[in-house]
Design a protein around this motif. Structure first.
Motif, PDB file in Angstrom:
ATOM      1  N   GLY A   3     -30.449 -16.808  22.558  1.00  0.00           N
ATOM      2  CA  GLY A   3     -28.954 -16.247  21.958  1.00  0.00           C
ATOM      3  C   GLY A   3     -28.190 -17.172  22.265  1.00  0.00           C
ATOM      4  N   ILE A   4     -27.033 -17.132  21.258  1.00  0.00           N
ATOM      5  CA  ILE A   4     -25.890 -17.978  21.497  1.00  0.00           C
ATOM      6  C   ILE A   4     -24.756 -17.163  20.686  1.00  0.00           C
ATOM      7  N   SER A   5     -23.458 -17.445  21.194  1.00  0.00           N
ATOM      8  CA  SER A   5     -22.202 -16.996  20.392  1.00  0.00           C
ATOM      9  C   SER A   5     -21.982 -17.753  19.166  1.00  0.00           C
ATOM     10  N   ALA A  89     -27.462 -13.159   8.476  1.00  0.00           N
ATOM     11  CA  ALA A  89     -26.861 -12.981   9.742  1.00  0.00           C
ATOM     12  C   ALA A  89     -26.389 -13.935  10.545  1.00  0.00           C
ATOM     13  N   VAL A  90     -27.259 -15.320  10.295  1.00  0.00           N
ATOM     14  CA  VAL A  90     -26.609 -16.473  11.026  1.00  0.00           C
ATOM     15  C   VAL A  90     -25.386 -16.962  10.578  1.00  0.00           C
ATOM     16  N   LYS A  95     -19.471 -17.762  11.350  1.00  0.00           N
ATOM     17  CA  LYS A  95     -18.200 -17.501  10.630  1.00  0.00           C
ATOM     18  C   LYS A  95     -17.240 -16.461  11.576  1.00  0.00           C
ATOM     19  N   GLN A  96     -17.976 -15.716  12.069  1.00  0.00           N
ATOM     20  CA  GLN A  96     -16.962 -14.457  12.723  1.00  0.00           C
ATOM     21  C   GLN A  96     -17.134 -14.602  14.258  1.00  0.00           C
ATOM     22  N   GLY A  97     -17.962 -15.519  14.908  1.00  0.00           N
ATOM     23  CA  GLY A  97     -17.953 -15.890  16.170  1.00  0.00           C
ATOM     24  C   GLY A  97     -18.847 -14.842  16.949  1.00  0.00           C
TER      25      GLY A  97
END
Length: 106
Positions: A3-5, A89-90, A95-97
């Motif tokens: 996972g990553i922000s 979803a990616v 776009k939204q962080g």
């Protein structure tokens, strides 16, 4: 990596195995969708994923191989080149962080 922000993603790679048509089209679509973000979108063969890739998108059947080829990247497998919920979803996370969660890896 699992996972990553989305705020931390700088390079997204669309990886393919042999053919280049559909995955190149997906990379082009993602470039357009993400043009207002700091994310670079590239297309590479599965065996040539750059080491600085943060997120790798590939067909679900290739996700394990992509994870081995890019152990430092979050690998997200998808089923459909157009309209796949995993790809959507990616894009939303970038776009939204929000979080980008991989489907394999660790």
């Amino acid at each position: 990596m699992t996972g990553i922000s989305g705020a931390d993603v700088r390079k997204l790679v669309v990886a393919c195995d042999a053919g280049m048509g559909s995955s190149v089209m997906l990379a082009g679509q993602l470039r357009r969708e993400l043009r207002t973000t700091p994310v670079t979108v590239e297309h590479h063969p599965l065996n040539a994923i750059p080491a600085d890739a943060d997120v790798v998108l590939c067909q679900q059947g290739l996700a394990d191989r992509a994870s081995r080829a890019a152990p430092g990247a979050v690998v997200v497998g998808f089923r459909l080149f157009l309209g796949d919920p995993a790809v959507s979803a990616v894009v939303a996370a970038l776009k939204q962080g929000g979080p980008v969660t991989g489907t394999v890896g660790g």
